[in-house]
Design a protein around this motif. Structure first.
Motif, short mmCIF file in Angstrom:
data_model
loop_
_atom_site.label_atom_id
_atom_site.label_comp_id
_atom_site.label_asym_id
_atom_site.label_seq_id
_atom_site.Cartn_x
_atom_site.Cartn_y
_atom_site.Cartn_z
N PHE B 35 0.85 -1.19 0.00
CA PHE B 35 0.00 0.00 0.00
C PHE B 35 0.89 1.25 0.00
O PHE B 35 1.98 1.24 0.56
CB PHE B 35 -0.86 0.07 1.27
CG PHE B 35 -1.83 -1.07 1.45
CD1 PHE B 35 -1.45 -2.22 2.14
CD2 PHE B 35 -3.12 -0.98 0.96
CE1 PHE B 35 -2.33 -3.26 2.32
CE2 PHE B 35 -4.02 -2.02 1.15
CZ PHE B 35 -3.62 -3.16 1.83
N GLN B 37 0.42 5.00 1.51
CA GLN B 37 -0.40 5.93 2.28
C GLN B 37 0.01 7.33 1.87
O GLN B 37 1.15 7.75 2.11
CB GLN B 37 -0.26 5.73 3.78
CG GLN B 37 -1.26 6.56 4.58
CD GLN B 37 -1.32 6.18 6.04
OE1 GLN B 37 -0.31 5.82 6.65
NE2 GLN B 37 -2.50 6.25 6.64
N PRO B 39 -0.11 11.61 1.64
CA PRO B 39 -0.04 12.60 2.73
C PRO B 39 -1.40 12.90 3.35
O PRO B 39 -1.44 13.36 4.50
CB PRO B 39 0.56 13.83 2.03
CG PRO B 39 1.39 13.25 0.93
CD PRO B 39 0.62 12.05 0.44
N ARG B 40 -2.50 12.65 2.67
CA ARG B 40 -3.82 12.86 3.27
C ARG B 40 -4.27 11.70 4.14
O ARG B 40 -5.30 11.77 4.79
CB ARG B 40 -4.86 13.14 2.18
CG ARG B 40 -4.67 14.52 1.61
CD ARG B 40 -5.65 14.95 0.56
NE ARG B 40 -6.68 14.03 0.17
CZ ARG B 40 -7.40 14.20 -0.93
NH1 ARG B 40 -7.17 15.22 -1.71
NH2 ARG B 40 -8.34 13.35 -1.25
N GLY B 41 -3.50 10.62 4.12
CA GLY B 41 -3.81 9.48 4.99
C GLY B 41 -4.50 8.32 4.31
O GLY B 41 -4.66 7.26 4.93
N SER B 42 -4.91 8.49 3.07
CA SER B 42 -5.61 7.41 2.38
C SER B 42 -4.65 6.30 1.99
O SER B 42 -3.51 6.56 1.62
CB SER B 42 -6.29 7.94 1.11
OG SER B 42 -7.31 8.85 1.45
N LEU B 43 -5.13 5.07 2.07
CA LEU B 43 -4.34 3.89 1.70
C LEU B 43 -4.70 3.49 0.28
O LEU B 43 -5.85 3.20 -0.03
CB LEU B 43 -4.63 2.74 2.65
CG LEU B 43 -4.03 2.90 4.04
CD1 LEU B 43 -4.75 2.03 5.04
CD2 LEU B 43 -2.54 2.56 4.04
N ASN B 45 -4.15 0.81 -2.72
CA ASN B 45 -3.68 -0.56 -3.01
C ASN B 45 -2.73 -0.53 -4.21
O ASN B 45 -3.10 -0.07 -5.28
CB ASN B 45 -4.86 -1.47 -3.32
CG ASN B 45 -5.68 -1.81 -2.10
OD1 ASN B 45 -6.02 -0.94 -1.31
ND2 ASN B 45 -6.00 -3.09 -1.95
N PHE B 47 -0.27 -3.51 -4.85
CA PHE B 47 -0.14 -4.89 -5.30
C PHE B 47 -0.77 -5.85 -4.30
O PHE B 47 -0.73 -5.61 -3.10
CB PHE B 47 1.34 -5.30 -5.47
CG PHE B 47 2.05 -4.64 -6.61
CD1 PHE B 47 2.93 -3.60 -6.37
CD2 PHE B 47 1.84 -5.06 -7.91
CE1 PHE B 47 3.58 -2.98 -7.42
CE2 PHE B 47 2.50 -4.45 -8.97
CZ PHE B 47 3.37 -3.41 -8.72
N PHE B 86 3.58 0.69 2.87
CA PHE B 86 3.39 -0.42 3.81
C PHE B 86 3.25 -1.72 3.04
O PHE B 86 2.54 -1.79 2.03
CB PHE B 86 2.12 -0.24 4.64
CG PHE B 86 2.18 0.86 5.67
CD1 PHE B 86 1.56 2.09 5.45
CD2 PHE B 86 2.85 0.66 6.87
CE1 PHE B 86 1.61 3.09 6.40
CE2 PHE B 86 2.90 1.66 7.83
CZ PHE B 86 2.28 2.88 7.59
N PHE B 98 0.34 -5.61 9.28
CA PHE B 98 1.05 -4.56 8.59
C PHE B 98 2.52 -4.50 8.99
O PHE B 98 2.87 -4.79 10.14
CB PHE B 98 0.40 -3.20 8.87
CG PHE B 98 -0.68 -2.87 7.89
CD1 PHE B 98 -1.90 -3.51 7.98
CD2 PHE B 98 -0.47 -1.95 6.90
CE1 PHE B 98 -2.91 -3.22 7.07
CE2 PHE B 98 -1.46 -1.66 5.98
CZ PHE B 98 -2.69 -2.29 6.07
N GLY B 99 3.34 -4.11 8.03
CA GLY B 99 4.73 -3.86 8.31
C GLY B 99 4.93 -2.52 8.98
O GLY B 99 3.99 -1.74 9.18
N THR B 100 6.19 -2.24 9.27
CA THR B 100 6.56 -1.04 10.01
C THR B 100 6.57 0.21 9.15
O THR B 100 6.60 1.32 9.68
CB THR B 100 7.93 -1.24 10.65
OG1 THR B 100 8.82 -1.76 9.65
CG2 THR B 100 7.86 -2.25 11.80
N ARG B 103 9.02 5.45 4.87
CA ARG B 103 8.61 6.79 4.49
C ARG B 103 9.49 7.26 3.35
O ARG B 103 10.72 7.36 3.51
CB ARG B 103 8.72 7.73 5.67
CG ARG B 103 7.79 8.93 5.55
CD ARG B 103 7.82 9.82 6.76
NE ARG B 103 7.92 9.11 8.00
CZ ARG B 103 8.30 9.70 9.13
NH1 ARG B 103 8.59 10.96 9.16
NH2 ARG B 103 8.36 9.00 10.25
#
Lengths: 114, 108
Positions: B35, B37, B39-43, B45, B47, B86, B98-100, B103
């Protein structure tokens, strides 16, 4: 795929109050999940919302603090009870739709508790 | 410890360059998702993978279940690629871990 609509997009609430977050899927889905994300951190699975029965909570999350309802196959709500500043985070609902393990997310609800 | 660990944790790239992000699993992952993410926070997809590779435009991802890792390659990075990436793994439990996160900042 599945589209998930969350509301509100964001909210600010006073400490000690409760907030309800709604999630609507554009089709019937078997599984719905709720995640929490603190700023600059990863997403944590809170619970699985089960249709017609109690939600299944992950370690660290309880039904008293975060009651979840799932009255039908397209809808779920997450309530944050007795909100505290430490609950300030983004809450996401998600689902993997029908016949696939691929997970999709709503746009999230950004909660600030003051 | 973290069941899904990503590296690097943060990365800056010049526009037009290439890079690779990695995800290592300490769970028996059967499927992996990547995923972005924004800057507005939306995830978003990117792959969904069973063991193997997929490519979509400037992005390519691979998942090796035996060696317990996945990679995401970004070719010709653009400014709009900036955000947090992510990976997330499912080990047949119907629960995605989820992974860590990595950025990424793409610089002009």
């Amino acid at each position: 795929s599945v589209l998930l609509y969350q509301k509100p997009n964001r909210d600010i609430c006073q400490s000690g109050t409760s907030l309800k977050i709604q999630c609507v899927a554009d089709s019937q889905v078997v599984s719905m999940f709720w995640y929490q994300q603190f700023q600059e951190q990863s997403l944590m699975l809170m619970a699985t919302a089960n249709e017609g029965s109690e939600a299944t909570y992950e370690s660290g999350f309880t039904k008293d603090k975060f009651p979840i309802s799932r009255p039908n196959l397209t809808f779920s709500t997450l309530t944050v009870n007795n909100a505290r500043p430490g609950d300030s985070s983004i809450y996401f609902c998600s689902s993997n739709g029908q016949g696939s393990a691929e997970v999709f997310f709503g746009k999230g609800t950004r909660l600030t508790v003051v | 410890g973290d069941k899904v660990k990503q590296s690097p944790s943060a990365l800056s790239l010049q526009e037009g360059t290439n890079s690779a992000l990695r995800c290592n699993f300490s769970i028996a992952a059967t499927t992996v998702q990547w995923f972005l993410q924004n800057p507005r926070g939306s995830l978003i997809n990117l792959f969904y993978l069973v063991p193997g590779t997929k490519e979509n435009g400037r992005l390519k991802s691979a998942f090796d279940s035996k060696e317990s890792y996945s990679t995401l390659h970004i070719r010709d990075a653009q400014l709009e690629d900036s955000g947090t990436y992510f990976c997330a793994a499912d080990s047949n439990t119907n629960k995605v871990v989820f992974g860590t996160g990595t950025r990424l900042q793409v610089l002009p």
